[in-house]
Scaffold this motif. Structure first.
Motif, PDB file in Angstrom:
ATOM      1  N   ILE A  21       0.845  -1.204   0.000  1.00  0.00           N
ATOM      2  CA  ILE A  21       0.000   0.000   0.000  1.00  0.00           C
ATOM      3  C   ILE A  21       0.878   1.251   0.000  1.00  0.00           C
ATOM      4  CG2 ILE A  21      -1.627   1.349   1.377  1.00  0.00           C
ATOM      5  CD1 ILE A  21      -2.854  -1.313   2.293  1.00  0.00           C
ATOM      6  N   LEU A  30       0.911   4.005  -2.871  1.00  0.00           N
ATOM      7  CA  LEU A  30       0.644   5.413  -2.575  1.00  0.00           C
ATOM      8  C   LEU A  30       1.789   6.310  -3.045  1.00  0.00           C
ATOM      9  CD1 LEU A  30      -0.951   5.177   1.009  1.00  0.00           C
ATOM     10  CD2 LEU A  30      -2.105   5.837  -1.120  1.00  0.00           C
ATOM     11  N   SER A  86       1.414   9.079  -5.773  1.00  0.00           N
ATOM     12  CA  SER A  86       1.773  10.470  -5.448  1.00  0.00           C
ATOM     13  C   SER A  86       2.772  11.019  -6.450  1.00  0.00           C
ATOM     14  CB  SER A  86       2.360  10.544  -4.035  1.00  0.00           C
ATOM     15  OG  SER A  86       1.421  10.108  -3.074  1.00  0.00           O
TER      16      SER A  86
END
Length: 497
Positions: free
Chosen positions: A26, A30, A34
């Motif tokens: 995760i 992320l 990003s």
């Protein structure tokens, strides 16, 4: 029971590992998302900025660094230089290739559109706005509009201050993004990363290794061939006495070498650019270097640190107390584009084209061409208030000058400059207004002091007056000899930085 407990512990461990791997996955997802969002946002902002400025961006400047490095590693001229270096020094070619890779990593920039037009422009605007009132004038905008879209443009400039890079880039941001050849002075954190993000490349001055210069030459010719707009300071370093320094031809010779290939000479144009300031931030340091070259004792590092710290504290103090005053004008004048092809055609008409001549003869022709460029640059150096007033003061052979005589001389000198075709900034001003603007700066710097109806040149003032007057003395026509006669500075003979 013990076996069952062991199985439970093993199951818990597996569950814990699974949870940990899930969390790592995760976190990685992320981070990737990003980064993707950040790149997409910066690209969108950069495109908007580009549309706002309507500037010309050379497509090759957006090429990835890895691709450029790989192209140069496959270059036959560099391969020849590697073989010659290995044979001369008796080392393995693999070792020499690693050396070439280090040179390329050092030289090749990573242009970032967002950094140039958002961060870079904002910082330039804030910094220049804090210190100066800036102005830009393009002498013949139609000449630039008439340039072919595939033209190769090289801006050549006089070198007054390290702020020249920022001033020229800021002034021309609406027309083009310029790549500069930057000396090693800027290879410090964070300047190195900023300059590379802005598309500039670093060069080692006074580094004579043939292998390095082969790599540098081929990189410069690669970006020139691909139409990258470049900025060049032919003087090779800052002027320490205010005069234009003799031109150095190394980098220009590399760029002109692109014209060996068919079709490139017709695309090449050189643009002279003049820069000038009412205050050069490094002026006293440059004058000190000049004195040291004449045999004066060099100040200690501690003394230099105290001087820098005092300047910074004083500046922040004036800024915080609301007493901050800008340092006058910083001006840029852009001359008319000069095509390279007619010069090469003229040499060919003599029966000896440039690139068929022996190396020393070719360099001599390039030197003559570059010397003529320096005259073009000198002709477009802007005349701001402080240099004009300093030149007027230099025409008097005394340390006390009556106000009436000084104002009359400023007016006479301004008219002479205009008659000579010089670029006087705001020539419509009255002489009294021009003097008042300059006097605020000269009084603050303890150069000039009012005594009744006269002005006194203070003991340390003559050096600075000479420095600023020298920058425009060549434009002063009949007054030039009188300006030169009061010059308190030795000729700058220091090697360029």
């Amino acid at each position: 029971a013990g076996a069952a407990a062991g199985r439970d512990d093993a199951a818990d461990a597996r569950d814990g590992q699974a949870v940990l791997m899930l969390r790592v996955a995760i976190a990685v997802a992320l981070a990737a998302a990003s980064l993707w969002l950040w790149r997409r946002w910066t690209a969108r902002v950069a495109r908007r900025a580009l549309l706002r400025f309507r500037a010309r961006i050379d497509r090759f400047k957006l090429t990835g660094k890895r691709y450029i490095v790989q192209s140069l590693l496959a270059d036959e001229r560099i391969a020849d230089a590697v073989r010659a270096h290995a044979d001369e020094h008796g080392v393995e070619r693999a070792q020499v290739w690693r050396r070439v890779e280090r040179y390329l990593d050092e030289i090749v920039p990573s242009f970032n559109l967002f950094m140039y037009y958002q961060f870079g422009y904002a910082v330039s605007k804030a910094a220049l706005g804090l210190f100066y009132k800036t102005s830009l004038r393009i002498r013949d905008p139609k000449a630039f509009e008439a340039l072919p879209r595939e033209s190769i443009v090289i801006y050549v400039m006089n070198h007054r201050s390290n702020a020249d890079y920022v001033l020229a880039s800021y002034g021309l941001a609406g027309q083009v993004a310029i790549s500069y050849a930057v000396g090693e002075w800027a290879r410090v954190f964070p300047l190195e990363y900023l300059f590379k993000a802005f598309g500039s490349y670093f060069i080692r001055r006074r580094y004579r290794e043939p292998l390095y210069h082969s790599v540098l030459e081929r990189y410069v010719q690669l970006i020139t061939r691909n139409g990258v707009t470049q900025g060049l300071f032919p003087e090779g370093g800052l002027s320490r006495d205010g005069r234009l320094r003799p031109a150095k031809i190394g980098m220009l010779d590399y760029m002109l070498g692109t014209a060996r290939e068919p079709g490139f000479a017709e695309r090449m144009y050189i643009v002279p650019v003049g820069l000038n300031y009412d205050r050069v931030l490094e002026d006293r340091s440059l004058l000190r270097e000049l004195r040291v070259a004449e045999g004066a004792r060099a100040p200690s590092r501690w003394a230099q640190f105290r001087e820098t710290l005092g300047f910074a504290v004083g500046s922040f103090g004036r800024l915080g107390s609301g007493r901050w005053k800008r340092y006058g004008r910083a001006a840029v004048i852009v001359g008319e584009p000069i095509p390279v092809a007619p010069w090469l055609d003229a040499l060919a008409a003599e029966g000896r084209p440039l690139f068929t001549r022996e190396r020393h003869e070719r360099l001599a022709e390039v030197q003559r061409f570059c010397d003529a460029l320096m005259q073009r640059i000198g002709a477009v150096i802007p005349v701001t208030a402080v240099p004009l007033v300093c030149a007027a003061l230099q025409t008097f052979d005394r340390e006390i000058v009556e106000e009436r005589a000084l104002l009359a001389r400023i007016e006479e000198l301004r008219d002479t400059l205009l008659a000579q075709g010089a670029e006087v900034v705001e020539p419509q001003r009255e002489a009294a207004e021009t003097f008042e603007r300059a006097y605020r700066m000269l009084r603050m710097r303890r150069v000039l002091h009012r005594e009744g109806e006269s002005f006194v040149i203070l003991p340390r003032g003559r050096e600075l007056i000479s420095y600023y007057a020298n920058g425009i003395a060549h434009l002063c026509g009949a007054y030039e000899q009188r300006v030169r006669a009061q010059d308190a500075l030795p000729v700058d003979t220091l090697v360029g930085m």
